[in-house]
Every structure is written in structure tokens, then in C-alpha cells.
Design an enzyme around this catalytic site. Sequence first.
Site, PDB file in Angstrom:
ATOM      1  CB  ILE A 128      -5.780  10.525   0.004  1.00  0.00           C
ATOM      2  CG1 ILE A 128      -6.436  11.208  -1.204  1.00  0.00           C
ATOM      3  CG2 ILE A 128      -6.307   9.100   0.231  1.00  0.00           C
ATOM      4  CD1 ILE A 128      -6.436  10.471  -2.487  1.00  0.00           C
ATOM      5  CG  ASP A 184      -1.063   3.978  -3.355  1.00  0.00           C
ATOM      6  OD1 ASP A 184      -1.071   4.579  -2.261  1.00  0.00           O
ATOM      7  OD2 ASP A 184      -1.724   2.946  -3.562  1.00  0.00           O
ATOM      8  NE  ARG A 187      -6.448   0.168   5.871  1.00  0.00           N
ATOM      9  CZ  ARG A 187      -7.031   0.707   6.923  1.00  0.00           C
ATOM     10  NH1 ARG A 187      -6.477   0.635   8.107  1.00  0.00           N
ATOM     11  NH2 ARG A 187      -8.186   1.318   6.805  1.00  0.00           N
ATOM     12  CD  GLN A 194     -17.697   6.125   5.763  1.00  0.00           C
ATOM     13  OE1 GLN A 194     -18.648   5.948   5.001  1.00  0.00           O
ATOM     14  NE2 GLN A 194     -17.806   6.881   6.851  1.00  0.00           N
ATOM     15  NE  ARG A 232       3.646  -3.827   3.261  1.00  0.00           N
ATOM     16  CZ  ARG A 232       2.962  -2.692   3.382  1.00  0.00           C
ATOM     17  NH1 ARG A 232       3.477  -1.677   4.013  1.00  0.00           N
ATOM     18  NH2 ARG A 232       1.753  -2.573   2.895  1.00  0.00           N
ATOM     19  N   PRO A 285      -8.965   4.951   9.938  1.00  0.00           N
ATOM     20  CG  PRO A 285     -10.541   6.686   9.917  1.00  0.00           C
ATOM     21  CD  PRO A 285      -9.112   6.374   9.592  1.00  0.00           C
ATOM     22  CB  ILE A 286     -12.237   0.188   9.717  1.00  0.00           C
ATOM     23  CG1 ILE A 286     -12.446  -0.109  11.220  1.00  0.00           C
ATOM     24  CG2 ILE A 286     -10.825  -0.162   9.294  1.00  0.00           C
ATOM     25  CD1 ILE A 286     -12.487  -1.594  11.525  1.00  0.00           C
TER      26      ILE A 286
HETATM   27  C1  EPZ Z   1      -5.990   1.594  -0.270  1.00  0.00           C
HETATM   28  O1  EPZ Z   1      -5.888   1.789   1.123  1.00  0.00           O
HETATM   29  C2  EPZ Z   1      -4.649   1.102  -0.741  1.00  0.00           C
HETATM   30  N1  EPZ Z   1      -4.343  -0.151  -0.053  1.00  0.00           N
HETATM   31  C3  EPZ Z   1      -3.576   2.133  -0.446  1.00  0.00           C
HETATM   32  O2  EPZ Z   1      -2.387   1.666  -1.035  1.00  0.00           O
HETATM   33  C4  EPZ Z   1      -3.978   3.446  -1.116  1.00  0.00           C
HETATM   34  O3  EPZ Z   1      -3.055   4.444  -0.739  1.00  0.00           O
HETATM   35  C5  EPZ Z   1      -5.377   3.869  -0.704  1.00  0.00           C
HETATM   36  O4  EPZ Z   1      -6.306   2.788  -0.964  1.00  0.00           O
HETATM   37  C6  EPZ Z   1      -5.889   5.103  -1.435  1.00  0.00           C
HETATM   38  O5  EPZ Z   1      -5.863   4.899  -2.801  1.00  0.00           O
HETATM   39  C7  EPZ Z   1      -4.747  -1.302  -0.565  1.00  0.00           C
HETATM   40  O6  EPZ Z   1      -5.384  -1.362  -1.615  1.00  0.00           O
HETATM   41  C8  EPZ Z   1      -4.387  -2.542   0.178  1.00  0.00           C
HETATM   42  P1  EPZ Z   1      -8.983   4.205   1.715  1.00  0.00           P
HETATM   43  P2  EPZ Z   1      -7.202   1.980   1.995  1.00  0.00           P
HETATM   44  O7  EPZ Z   1      -9.966   3.383   2.461  1.00  0.00           O
HETATM   45  O8  EPZ Z   1      -8.248   1.089   1.455  1.00  0.00           O
HETATM   46  C9  EPZ Z   1     -10.144   7.307   5.165  1.00  0.00           C
HETATM   47  C10 EPZ Z   1      -0.092   1.321  -1.180  1.00  0.00           C
HETATM   48  O9  EPZ Z   1       0.914   2.052  -1.099  1.00  0.00           O
HETATM   49  N2  EPZ Z   1     -11.081   6.292   5.634  1.00  0.00           N
HETATM   50  O10 EPZ Z   1      -9.320   4.607   0.319  1.00  0.00           O
HETATM   51  O11 EPZ Z   1      -6.805   1.857   3.396  1.00  0.00           O
HETATM   52  C11 EPZ Z   1      -8.705   6.881   5.336  1.00  0.00           C
HETATM   53  O12 EPZ Z   1      -8.262   7.129   6.645  1.00  0.00           O
HETATM   54  C12 EPZ Z   1      -1.241   1.455  -0.207  1.00  0.00           C
HETATM   55  O13 EPZ Z   1      -0.224   0.418  -2.032  1.00  0.00           O
HETATM   56  C13 EPZ Z   1     -11.967   6.608   6.648  1.00  0.00           C
HETATM   57  O14 EPZ Z   1     -11.977   7.721   7.182  1.00  0.00           O
HETATM   58  O15 EPZ Z   1      -7.548   3.494   1.687  1.00  0.00           O
HETATM   59  C14 EPZ Z   1      -8.013   7.723   4.302  1.00  0.00           C
HETATM   60  O16 EPZ Z   1      -7.829   9.023   4.808  1.00  0.00           O
HETATM   61  C15 EPZ Z   1      -0.970   2.448   0.872  1.00  0.00           C
HETATM   62  N3  EPZ Z   1     -12.836   5.643   7.088  1.00  0.00           N
HETATM   63  C16 EPZ Z   1      -9.032   7.771   3.175  1.00  0.00           C
HETATM   64  O17 EPZ Z   1     -10.289   7.459   3.769  1.00  0.00           O
HETATM   65  C17 EPZ Z   1     -12.858   4.411   6.538  1.00  0.00           C
HETATM   66  O18 EPZ Z   1     -13.669   3.588   6.982  1.00  0.00           O
HETATM   67  C18 EPZ Z   1      -8.793   6.788   2.036  1.00  0.00           C
HETATM   68  O19 EPZ Z   1      -8.661   5.478   2.574  1.00  0.00           O
HETATM   69  C19 EPZ Z   1     -11.970   4.098   5.498  1.00  0.00           C
HETATM   70  C20 EPZ Z   1     -11.081   5.069   5.058  1.00  0.00           C
END
Ligand code: EPZ
Length: 428
Positions: free
Chosen positions: A329, A307, A95, A128, A399, A125-126
Site C-alpha cells: 500500500i 496500519d 498527513r 486522486q 501521535r 502523492p495527492i
Molecule cells: C490513510 O492515509 C491513513 N491516514 C494511514 O494511516 C493509512 O495507512 C492509510 O490511509 C491506508 O489505510 C489517515 O487516515 C490520516 P491512502 P492516506 O490515500 O489517506 C496512494 C496511520 O498509521 N495514493 O489510502 O494517506 C498512496 O501513495 C496512518 O494511522 C496515490 O497514489 O492513504 C498510497 O500508496 C499512516 N494518490 C496509497 O495510495 C493519491 O492521490 C494509499 O494511500 C492518494 C493516495
Amino acid sequence: MDKEKLVINGGKPLKGDVYISGAKNAAVAIVAATILCDEPVTLENVPEIGDIGICVKILYEMGASIKIIDKNTIRIDTRGISDPVVPYELARSIRASSYFMGTLLGRFKKADVPLPGGCDLGDRPIDQHIKAFNALGAEYSLEGGIVRLRAKDLIGSQIFFDKHTVGGTINAICAAVKAKGLTVIENANKEPHIVDLANFLNSMGADIMGAGTDVIKIRGVDYLKGITYSVIPDQIEAGTYMVAAAATKGDVWIKNVIPKHLESITAKLRKVGATVEEYDECVHVYVDGPLLKTTLKTLPHPGFPTDMQPQFSTLLTIAEGTSVVTDDIFDNRFRYANELRRMGADITVEGTTAVIQGVPELTGAAVRATDLRAGIALVIAGLMASGTTVVENIYHIERGYENIEDKLMGLGADIVRVREYETVKRTG
Ligand code: EPZ
């Protein structure tokens, strides 16, 4: 296909000291952010785990020079990177490869980054991230699974996140750090690893204020100098050992931690009957009575981290009474529940809520890790259970957890890694 397994002979309380490694989620962001640095940097306390290996390999394949000083210290010089294109297969395996969007864009004003992979937790999704890049003046297109970002210039701007996003906040910081003028990120996430990334960038000469609050202000700078920086201890690894200590009714000193980062986990452990003592850089967790039910809802920092949800839910399988756990989440963070049921857990999942009826004990079984935190939760289940548990697909666990079996053996666990064709030889 991964042929290694962890074989655990459970039912023994964990006892002793464990040292926590550097934070995975800080280190992956910081390694990617070395792209923004105009001189070589030395990173210390970098955990030796799979995701870091891949981030470093991405840098190397793009043209960075890498010197492994020792297993937790790396010197990185990204000045040799000239083409901001991230290798396809490497990007798809983690990721954190998404962070190369922000860092390459910040340095080159363009980036080609394959859509990231990582744990399968449902839709990721990305939108944001793209919203932030657009606000700074970059154009986005998706071609053949590759995110293409192009900007004439990056100009500081107002970015308001519609939803909480760790990755979006990190990417916005990285893209803005060398943009012209002031960027204000509102509704930013506050996780410790976001603050650590900002501290790393500021130590190199960036001008970032407010990391750790929901408004982050970044004034663009032209040059970032080389430094030596030490990554913070891993909040989630520490929390995992805290929960493992309580779940096995053990007595463990968890060292090299920042107790403030662990407050939500400490509070929940106390709620279920564990004792948690906090010291300067250490927490002591023990249980000398029954484990009790609770309700749990995951939230962005400073709330209870998603997490840590699989690990804590695993503890609740033997807590007296009925516990309710909500984790919305991600859509799919309960995939381990099926595996726990094989071990005798009474856990029912509906959507993003699990209802867990405590049972007197878990029993060993063959189970399969479905993602990183699910995998470590199954290891905890194996430590709690009577009999032998075999955890398959442990590459997920590697990982994110450094020296998992050595650290657990140091706490008295009977755990051994075996290859499929090896005879099981017990240690511990
Ligand atoms: C980070 O993931 C962590 N990964 C994850 O850790 C962690 O679970 C997560 O944050 C939440 O704390 C890393 O730091 C590498 P988000 P990330 O963007 O950045 C939605 C682990 O086990 N969203 O905060 O991908 C998304 O789908 C991993 O160490 C959008 O809708 O998480 C999710 O439902 C797994 N649009 C929520 O937001 C976006 O553009 C939170 O995602 C971005 C996210």
C-alpha cells in the site's frame, strides 16, 4: 528533538483489561470536517493524541473557537474562520492536514493548504484528491509547496478513483457535501473511519448514501446544523492490543471495540494460534500454545490493514516457521525491520515483502521509532523480549496512541517513560 523514551523490561505476558480510545483516523477527519458545519459542534470520545492536538490547533489558528470540555470532549465553533489558509508548519507535521483541502474548499470554494506531512512511508502523492476536486469544478495549482484550490461553484459530478485512497475518499466526500446536485464516488474506500465521517456529516443534515461500500452518493445540502457526536473506537489501537496480547502469550480483554471492524485481525490471530473470543463491545485474546507462521498481505478495508502490519510482523518474529508479509500500500512500511534485527529478529525485506524466520525469543536493545506504527511495533517487541528495551523517538507513538504506558502498565507491563536526563525508575 524528542528526548523522551520508553524503557521496557520485557518477557511478561500482558494480562487484564484495556479500554480502547476514539479512532485517530476518524477523529482527524471529523475535526477537519467541523469547518463544514454552520453551528458549533461537540465531539466526544476524541482521543487525546498528538495528531488531534495539531488538527485542533490548525482550526484555532484559522479563527475557530475551541472549548476543551474534558480531555476527550471538545466543542468547536468554526464560524469565526474567514480566511481559508492553513498555517504552513502545522500542516506539514501531519498527513490529515490534507483534509482541510476538502473541507475548506467545500465551505469557501477556495483553499490554500500546504502539502501535508505525516509518517514517512514513501511517496504519498495527492493526484486522486486533485482529480476529485477538479471533477467538482475546482482549479488546482501548487505554489511554493502550497496547494491552491479555487472554484466559482462546486457542482456535483462523477468521481472515479483509479486507485484505492482513504484520504482521497474523505476529501471527495467533504468537498461534495455542499456542492450543487449529485456526486457519485466510485471505487471508494470502505474503512470504518470513512463511514464514521459520513455518519457525522449525515447527523448534521448531509445527504450521503453508501459509505462503507465502493459507491458513495452525495446530494449537496446548503446547511449543516450543530450536533453532539461520539467518535467510533479505534480499530487500529484495538488491533494493536490484540496483537500485543498474543505476541506476549498473554490473556487480555480489549473493551470498547466494534468486533466487526476487527475481523481481518481476528482471523489472522486465529491463524497463528491465538484464541479470539468476540463479544458485543469486547474481544478476549489469549494464547496457550505455540505461535505459528503465516502469510499476510495488506489490503484496503475489509482486508488486513497496513496500519497493523508492523505490529503483526513483530509477532511473527517469534512464530514457528517462515512467514511472508507483503505490504505494497505504501513503498516504505518496513523501516522498523532494521530495529527488530537489533533485537535478534530474522527478518529480510525485499521491496514490499518481508520474509520472517521465527526465532525462539527477542532480546532487549535500544531501538528508534521511525513512524507511528513502526514505533508501537517496537514497543510490542520490547514487551516480548527478554531484558530491557529502550524505544526512542516516542513522539511518533504519541501521535496516535492515547496513554500508551498507562494502558500497558494496567496490563502488567514493566514500562516507564523517561527523559534523557532522568534516572530510570521502574514501575509495573
Ligand atoms: C490513510 O492515509 C491513513 N491516514 C494511514 O494511516 C493509512 O495507512 C492509510 O490511509 C491506508 O489505510 C489517515 O487516515 C490520516 P491512502 P492516506 O490515500 O489517506 C496512494 C496511520 O498509521 N495514493 O489510502 O494517506 C498512496 O501513495 C496512518 O494511522 C496515490 O497514489 O492513504 C498510497 O500508496 C499512516 N494518490 C496509497 O495510495 C493519491 O492521490 C494509499 O494511500 C492518494 C493516495
